[in-house]
Structure formats: C-alpha cells, structure tokens
Design a protein around this motif. Structure first.
Motif, PDB file in Angstrom:
ATOM      1  N   GLU A 179      38.417  29.741  45.167  1.00 52.06           N
ATOM      2  CA  GLU A 179      39.868  29.889  45.302  1.00 52.06           C
ATOM      3  C   GLU A 179      40.512  28.566  44.939  1.00 52.06           C
ATOM      4  O   GLU A 179      40.230  27.540  45.560  1.00 52.06           O
ATOM      5  N   ASN A 180      41.311  28.605  43.892  1.00 57.80           N
ATOM      6  CA  ASN A 180      41.955  27.398  43.371  1.00 57.80           C
ATOM      7  C   ASN A 180      40.925  26.287  43.128  1.00 57.80           C
ATOM      8  O   ASN A 180      41.171  25.108  43.388  1.00 57.80           O
ATOM      9  N   GLY A 181      39.756  26.692  42.629  1.00 61.61           N
ATOM     10  CA  GLY A 181      38.714  25.746  42.276  1.00 61.61           C
ATOM     11  C   GLY A 181      37.794  25.333  43.402  1.00 61.61           C
ATOM     12  O   GLY A 181      36.818  24.617  43.161  1.00 61.61           O
ATOM     13  N   GLN A 182      38.054  25.787  44.630  1.00 65.51           N
ATOM     14  CA  GLN A 182      37.278  25.358  45.776  1.00 65.51           C
ATOM     15  C   GLN A 182      36.390  26.485  46.297  1.00 65.51           C
ATOM     16  O   GLN A 182      36.776  27.651  46.255  1.00 65.51           O
ATOM     17  N   PRO A 183      35.179  26.143  46.817  1.00 64.22           N
ATOM     18  CA  PRO A 183      34.308  27.173  47.385  1.00 64.22           C
ATOM     19  C   PRO A 183      34.990  27.894  48.546  1.00 64.22           C
ATOM     20  O   PRO A 183      35.785  27.301  49.276  1.00 64.22           O
ATOM     21  N   VAL A 184      34.658  29.168  48.708  1.00 63.08           N
ATOM     22  CA  VAL A 184      35.266  29.969  49.772  1.00 63.08           C
ATOM     23  C   VAL A 184      34.184  30.765  50.499  1.00 63.08           C
ATOM     24  O   VAL A 184      33.124  31.053  49.950  1.00 63.08           O
ATOM     25  N   GLU A 185      34.462  31.141  51.723  1.00 59.59           N
ATOM     26  CA  GLU A 185      33.608  32.010  52.517  1.00 59.59           C
ATOM     27  C   GLU A 185      34.229  33.393  52.523  1.00 59.59           C
ATOM     28  O   GLU A 185      35.408  33.548  52.882  1.00 59.59           O
ATOM     29  N   LEU A 186      33.478  34.392  52.123  1.00 58.16           N
ATOM     30  CA  LEU A 186      34.000  35.750  52.077  1.00 58.16           C
ATOM     31  C   LEU A 186      33.989  36.376  53.462  1.00 58.16           C
ATOM     32  O   LEU A 186      33.075  36.136  54.249  1.00 58.16           O
TER      33      LEU A 186
END
Length: 545
Positions: A179-186
């Motif tokens: 998200e916006n280039g940053q890792p995310v947790e689903l």
C-alpha cells in the motif's frame, strides 16, 4: 483581512469545483482473463446485472482488442504505446535468454515510457489504484512511483485470492502486497475482489473534498486462476454446467446472434480436435464430468462476485452524485485463459484439490482449455495467442452524461488507445517525445473519443507480437502468424502464417493465404517494418518470416 482571506479562499474553492465539474472523472475497471462471451451483455449465462445495466446505458464495444496476455496489455494501457517499447516485449516471467538485456524487454514499465497516471496527476487529477500491478517488482517500479498517489496492489501476476496461509511453501501463496509502496498485513477475511473494492471506495471518499477530478484504476484479479470464490457464491451455479462444453458454448453463440452482436450467418470458430490429451465432454467419465462442471461453476461464481463489486463502485458514484460526470471503462486484459498453471505452480503439501474443497482456501485449479474455448466463443483460441480469441476482449464504455450515447459500437480500438482518450477527455495535450527533460516514447495509440461520440473511426492498422506469435491488421485483413504448440522436449515448430478477412470471418475459419499471395507478402513486409520499429527480438532461427 480575515474577510478578504475568506473571500479569496471561497473563490479559489469555487473555481476548483468548477474545474473539477468541467473535467470528468475517469474510472477504469480491468478484469483478469475474462472471456469474450462471459458477461450476460455479451451472451453469457453468468448473472452480471450491474455490467449488463452499464452496457445498456452506454456503449458495448464489440471490436476492442488487447495484447495476448496480462502484463503486455497493462504496459500498453499505462503507456499508450506498444508493449515492446514500454518494457514488456515479453512477460517478465517468460523473457528468453536471447531477449535478456535488450531494449523493451526490461520486464517492467520502463522509464522511457509514459504513465497515464503520472500525466493525469500532473494535470490536476487525484490518482488511485487497487489490484494487480504486474509492471515491476522493485520498489522503484511500483505504482506509487508511476503516478498513483494512493495504491493498494498485488505486485505479481497472480496468486491466491484469500489471505495467504502463514508458513505455506506453495508458490501460489508467495505473493507481495503493497500500500503506497509499503508492506501491509492482510485481514483474515481478505478476498481479493471484495477488499480491492472496499479500498478504492475509501480512497475516493477521502478525496471528495479536494475539488479535483479523479482517475481511479480498479485492476481486479478475478476471474484469473486459481478458481476461488467466497462461500456465499460457491453453490449458486451448481448444476448449470452439467450439459458440458459444447451445449454451453452453442447457447452463448445463439444468444449473441439474438442480441445483434453477431450476424445470423456468423461462422464461429471450431473447437480444437478431440485427442487423448484434450478430450471432449463425451470422452469424460461421470466423475471427470463432475469435476469439470464444478470448475466452471466456481469460475461463474467469481465473475458473479466481480459484477457485484463493479455494482458497488457504481452505486457509490451514483449516491455521491459523481457518476454523471464520470467516464467508466470496463474491459478484460486478454482473452480467456486455457493454460495449465500447475505446470509452473506445483501444488504444495497443504494444497487440497478435493472435489469438496474446490474453490475454497487451499485449492488451486484452472478451468482448463475446453472451458476457455467456451469463454472465448465465438472466437478462435485463447489467451497467449494472437488469434481473435486471444486478443478480442469484452468492453463497455459509459460516457459522462453530457456526451453520452448508447448502443453497439463496432469500430475497432485497442488498449493503447485508452491513454490518449483519457488525455483528450481531460483536455490535456499529448506530451510528445519528451517530458520534464527526459526522452520518452511518444504515445502512439489514437484517441477513441470521436468514435465514442459517434463520429466514426479511420481504417485501422494494428500489429502485435508475443511469444513468437504475431499479427498485422490492415482494415479488415488480418495476417496471422501462430507458433504451434510443442510438447516439453520437442523442438520448436515453425511459424504458420494465415490470412483472414475479419469483415466476414472473425471466427478465422477461411484461410485466404493461398488465394492472395501478393497480399500475404505485402503484409509480411509490413509486419517486419513494425517489428523493426518497436524492437521485436526474435530467436535467431525465427529472424525471418
């Protein structure tokens, strides 16, 4: 002073709102591997009421084209030019040794190409994207670096539609979200199509007070392999495909004729011959038929869910008063998918492809080549080829209400025509061969806006190539060069040329090669000129036609 400042701010806000109202919003919705006849509006039996209504209130494009596979199409969409110039001369996953390091085969949207999101952002649009990117894995290649102010994306070309299982070693679950280039947790209840829609609506709501028009790109991964759908949809289509491939396909073609999409005498493509490795419905036993029907039931469930989520986007725009000033474009990224992904994505130790678990977490199945022939009806072949079934895609366009018209639009257009169309609608000039001091490949697609407004379209000239297969189209004449399939371990087979008149034979059944040798030779030379212009890199033994 305070009154003056207040008046100034009010005037600036009013001016911004007027400009936003004058320049329409743009919503681009891309389905993944959706076949030409899957939607109800295009003759399919799958329930797609929202897309059917969109087609009825807008234009149904019967001759819209894409590249043969996903990332080349996405490169053309973003750049407005040929995929060989934009960096996806071949999919990154399929670049051959003789192509590595060559211009146009970078495997990502290269810096010599434009990005329509960058141009619209710089022109005053707020830009957002959700879904499949597939135009570069490195941080500097992501959508946040190519003009999208807000983005939630899957970087790879495909993967499970649910949240990947922690610790899974299956290749299909090794995927990257940003998200916006940053890792995310689903979230635990993640399902791709539902979540992407939630996120895009959130982005659009957040920008409602900006005074800017929006460019929003919903790049859904449905109905791309693996076939997986939410529980609420899994039983909806039980029993509907028990009659088999041929009956479903013929019923679709009949409905297309009833709808006026095809002339009464249209000669549809003939399915591939039955062989031991490619059986027809009659060659399957009862258990095999049950599995095959179940695959298509799940595929239909995915398309149904996709339609529901398109409806959610349109409902939001309608309820917020933005739909009348929005260009809505819906299309697929290529033809129906007949490949066998298990050859490249082997099952993991926890994969469960039992009949009872198909479509749920842990399963990973395709629907197979025979159902792909159904989805591609009435066209010939499917994704990965330059035959009509590989590059003809369903498309729907709803113009802003001030210029809206309805009906069937039969003029020919292609995915690289979208970028110049968006610029024309946004009243932005095409930028030429440089931008902000950097040399760029000019936009070569042609604006569809006159065509969409009913002003006609010049005779089409199109060409393309992928995986060695190629085509050159001049008006209704199409020179088609297909590389026949070779079994693993077999030597590559020579290119096979064919010539078709698509005005009377879009099913590609009447080969004119032997009757028009001079035309064939002329179009071969035209294709070679195209290949030199865009930098097609062919294997040494295939350098000449």
């Amino acid at each position: 002073m305070r009154l003056t400042a207040l008046l100034t701010a009010t005037i600036c806000l009013a001016t911004a709102n007027v400009l936003a109202a004058e320049r329409p919003n743009i919503l681009l919705i891309l389905a993944d591997d959706l076949g030409y006849s899957d939607l109800g509006a295009f003759g399919g039996e799958i329930e797609t009421p929202n897309l059917n209504r969109l087609a009825a209130s807008g234009l149904q494009l019967t001759s819209m084209y894409a590249a043969p596979t996903c990332s080349p199409t996405r490169a053309m969409l973003m750049s407005g030019t040929d995929n060989h110039l934009a960096g996806l001369g071949a999919m990154a996953e399929a670049i051959q040794p003789f192509q590595r390091g060559k211009p146009g085969y970078e495997g990502y949207l290269n810096q010599q190409s434009y990005s329509i999101s960058e141009l619209l952002r710089d022109g005053g649009y707020r830009t957002s994207m959700v879904g499949k990117w597939h135009l570069g894995l490195a941080p500097e290649q992501g959508p946040d670096r190519r003009g999208f102010e807000q983005s939630f994306t899957l970087l790879e070309g495909g993967g499970v539609h649910f949240k990947p299982t922690p610790g899974s070693t299956a290749k299909i679950e090794q995927i990257t979200y940003r998200e916006n280039g940053q890792p995310v947790e689903l979230p635990d209840d993640f399902y791709s199509t539902d979540f992407y829609t939630d996120k895009l609506i959130d982005y659009l709501k957040a920008g409602e007070g900006s005074g800017k028009p929006f460019f929003a790109y919903a790049a859904y991964t449905s109905p791309h392999w693996p076939l997986q759908a939410p529980d609420a949809y899994l039983d909806k289509y039980r029993g509907r495909y028990d009659t088999g491939y041929d009956e479903v396909r013929l019923a679709r073609i009949a409905r297309m004729k009833d709808k006026g999409l095809l002339p009464p005498n249209f000669q549809a493509a003939v399915p591939l011959p039955v062989t031991p490795l490619l059986p027809g419905w009659q060659q399957l036993n009862a258990q095999q038929r049950q599995v095959e029907a179940r695959k298509m039931e799940i595929y239909a469930a995915m398309v149904d869910n996709l339609d529901h989520n398109v409806g959610r986007l349109l409902d939001y725009l309608r309820q917020s008063g933005q739909l009348d000033n929005t260009l809505v474009v819906f299309m697929s990224d290529n033809g129906a998918a007949g490949e066998r992904h298990e050859l490249f994505y082997p099952p993991g130790p926890d994969t469960d492809n039992s009949l009872q678990n198909l479509g749920r977490r842990g399963s990973q199945i395709d629907y197979g080549l025979r159902w792909a022939e159904v989805s591609a009806a009435p066209m010939r072949l499917f994704k990965g080829t330059t035959a009509e079934g590989g590059i003809s895609v369903p498309a729907i366009v709803q113009l802003p209400v001030s210029i809206r018209r309805q009906g069937l639009e039969r003029s020919v257009a292609r995915v690289d025509d979208l970028a110049p169309t968006f610029l024309a609608l946004a009243a932005q000039p095409e930028p030429g061969d440089s931008y902000r001091g950097q040399a760029k490949h000019p936009i070569t697609g042609r604006s569809m806006l006159p065509m969409l407004q009913g002003k006609g379209r010049d005779e089409v000239i199109m060409a393309g190539e992928l995986f060695g297969s190629r085509y050159y189209r001049e008006g209704n004449l199409k020179l088609l060069g297909l590389v026949p399939w070779a079994k693993p371990g077999e030597a590559p087979k020579p290119l096979r040329w064919q010539l078709f008149d698509l005005s009377s034979d879009r099913g590609e059944q009447q080969d004119l090669l032997s009757s028009q040798p001079q035309t064939v030779e002329r179009l071969k030379q035209a294709w070679q000129a195209y290949a030199r212009q865009v930098g097609v890199v062919a294997p040494p033994q295939a350098a000449k036609p």
